[in-house]
Design an enzyme around this catalytic site. Sequence first.
Site, PDB file in Angstrom:
ATOM      1  N   ASN A 215      69.666 -46.218  38.013  1.00 41.37           N
ATOM      2  CA  ASN A 215      69.628 -45.682  36.648  1.00 41.37           C
ATOM      3  C   ASN A 215      70.882 -46.039  35.862  1.00 41.37           C
ATOM      4  O   ASN A 215      70.817 -46.396  34.685  1.00 41.37           O
ATOM      5  CB  ASN A 215      69.470 -44.159  36.684  1.00 41.37           C
ATOM      6  CG  ASN A 215      68.064 -43.720  37.035  1.00 41.37           C
ATOM      7  OD1 ASN A 215      67.147 -44.541  37.115  1.00 41.37           O
ATOM      8  ND2 ASN A 215      67.875 -42.436  37.248  1.00 41.37           N
ATOM      9  N   HIS A 601      52.371 -48.868  23.283  1.00 44.88           N
ATOM     10  CA  HIS A 601      52.792 -48.012  24.392  1.00 44.88           C
ATOM     11  C   HIS A 601      51.695 -47.050  24.829  1.00 44.88           C
ATOM     12  O   HIS A 601      51.810 -46.398  25.863  1.00 44.88           O
ATOM     13  CB  HIS A 601      54.042 -47.217  23.980  1.00 44.88           C
ATOM     14  CG  HIS A 601      54.730 -46.527  25.106  1.00 44.88           C
ATOM     15  ND1 HIS A 601      54.753 -45.158  25.244  1.00 44.88           N
ATOM     16  CD2 HIS A 601      55.429 -47.006  26.177  1.00 44.88           C
ATOM     17  CE1 HIS A 601      55.429 -44.818  26.328  1.00 44.88           C
ATOM     18  NE2 HIS A 601      55.852 -45.925  26.913  1.00 44.88           N
TER      19      HIS A 601
END
Length: 866
Positions: A215, A601
């Site tokens: 991350n 999306h």
Amino acid sequence: METKTVVPLNIEREENILQLVNELPILPDTAADPVQAPQVPTVDADNPFAIPTSVQNDAATPGTRTETIAVLPQAGVDRKGGKQGRPQAKSKAAKGAKGAKTAKGSKVAKDAKTGKDEKAAKVAKAKGEKPVKAAAGVKPAKAGKAKVAKAKPKGGPKPKQPVTEESPFDLSESRWYLNRELTWLEFNRRVLHEAMDERTPLLERLKFIAIVSSNLDEFTMKRIGGLKQQIGAGLHDLTLDGRSPRQQVLECNTSVREIETVKREAFRVVRELLEAKGIVIESYDTLAPKDKKQLREHYYKNIYPLLTPQSIDPAHPFPFISNLSLNLLVTLRYPKSREHSLARVKVPVGLGTPRFIRVGKGDHFVPLEQVMMNNLDMLFPGMLIVSCEIFRVTRNANTEKDEEEADDLMSMIESELKERKFAPIVRLEIGAGMEPLHRGRLAAELELDEENDVFEVPGMLALRDLFEMSRLDYPRLHDPPHHPVDHPGLPAERNIFHTIRDLGSLLLQHPYVSFSTSVERFLREAANDPKVRAIKMTLYRTSIQGRIIDALVQAAQNGKQVAVVVELKARFDEATNIHLAEVMEEAGIHVTYGVVGLKTHCKVILVVRQDYTGLKRYVHIGTGNYHTETARIYSDIGLITCDEVIAQDVTELFNYLTTGFTAKRNYQAVMPAPKLLKKALLSRIEREIELHRQSGGGWLQFKMNALEDGEIVKALYQASMAGVKVDLYVRDTCRLRPGVPGLSDHIRVVSIVGRFLEHARIYYFRNGGAEEYFISSADAMKRNLEARVEVLCPVTAPELTAELRAIFDCYDADRRSAWDMRPDGSYLQRQPVEGESGEGTHQMLIAQAQKRLKDALKQKKKPLQK
């Protein structure tokens, strides 16, 4: 176990505390309303963002053992009391110039708007009244209506405009908003806590360390890279929370350094515990001679042929360093010379070469770079090795071009991918103890600020590679096996379209319900059903070897019309999507790339089938990607339906996606972004405020990954100030401060971090008792609401809304993976009190899915037993 608190580092630049307290406005006294008058809390003047000790933490559910902290002083008022909490007189609706219905405010606001009465306009201005303009096409909802009617007006209902009252808070002030980047880093602190929690199995703890490392790499590539681009472009615009790009980079770097320190300690602890279980990451220096000999042989056969040493001298310019690669900086000299030379050797991790090399027959491993460092004589025969140091670089991932100027979108994306390989470096990580001269030279060669962009890391670099170790086969060191169940409403022996036609709609909860026997089956049967005429689908991310693409190709080969909207600009999946697009085009599938300037999306499938009454459309709308692997570890929601209104809306949506034409489209139930979704949310929040003022009981519950859009945050603040109860379940980024007296007393923010990645988006509005539930592909982020094609879809069937309600109930009952947010941006993990099970949301939802299946099987056997 004691309560665990995660406190952010520099999450906000605090102002003078006493000044902040004194600046708070004096709100109207509510003593006149004895029913709603609150108990005045005691405020700690030293911490304006702390909950008074006399008041239970609103974010905590009764029975939860949590600490209490303090928030901005309330000045003796509850927003439920006084004028703010009383029902307002209903305002009248009036026709606009073109006959469109809009919500009007008071007579004064109306006159000020139309210009019929200049005096009224001046009065309105003096009082601070601003008539609220409702979204175009929004109609008022009828009270008592139990469902989101099949025909929904665009943009949502038109609430009657409440009488405008001057807010005691200036919502444009930066102090009411947290920083997007810093709150996302706070999320990683919560993820990292799973690696330190003794309740988490050991190899899962190792996995969480790898997740945080991955991350932070992505954060540096995307967010820090983007901020540095802004700095390079000379941009000084402040964010909603009042920070410049340079301030954000500095504060983020400070926070990252602290997270790295905690991560290193967590790794040390887990490493020691794993050694007790026989899983050892060895240091090369401690190995027995026979083990060193074995590793040298392995190195000579399997590693040495892959290596390419590169000199660094006037005749050899500084070599290209690839993104996230591990590199050795070797200092060497000839035996009879005093002059030192430098060489760079890339550590060839990946493409079949593991980072951790097994030693002997047990589970003992040595990092690959240590094996290389101790066998450099093969690469540099006859040379003296003075030193060997390790470093790693991270490059900017923001290389997007203007697709409106591109003649060929696919070529443009391929060009972007090439540029990303050579993008500017934004971070240099070095091993501890690197020679200062070498450190400075690397920073200079890579054009970095040595003070702020160079991170010295004790121990191993690139801990994301611990994913390798976390997959070792030790069942007792992992979470209990999870096997998704088949949806009880989808019997395997019956045609899936007949089942959907009879049920009308059904809800899928992944990963608790099998993705393979629901969504993939939906596509597989559509591909092979002779009555299916067409399949349309959006693809944002999917697995390159998944069954999704196989089903689409099979459908095309079977002569069905197949159209797929592929989002080529899905970050870090561009190459995969380009490849898949080419594969589908070769199979005869109609592939398009969405609307210019907008990312597609939304997650939608449309199947057109010849039923006995004519053509019938079947739809799947989801909150997560059509990705076989992530469907096992992401928590998502999906709706399969044959509702005619939703199906017609989805047909319109695909016509828009495949043409880009922005002609007026009559959406009645599904509300797409960027045109309608944000308006729908804002108008419904506004309606909830008005209904609460009329009859009380206002309640909003939003489940999302991130809350970043400033307008949505302001609307939620306004709802809280009006007394509406607001429950926000936000996984990571959250700009809003909950629990600030007078501003956000009625708001609580909860983050769920556990075994699965929370990914579903659910929006609930009490609506005066006529409850509304929606699922969506969109978070409350500006980019999702204004720069992407998303969908907000109603869920109306009582049995399905009951499932959504059960999910919210699990969040509230969670005593394991729930974190309550405090006004200063820190989080407090809930802990079970004596007598509570301490189960997390994911464990509860696994049990619920298993129970639904068990009950369905019992019900199925009853007629046979009779």
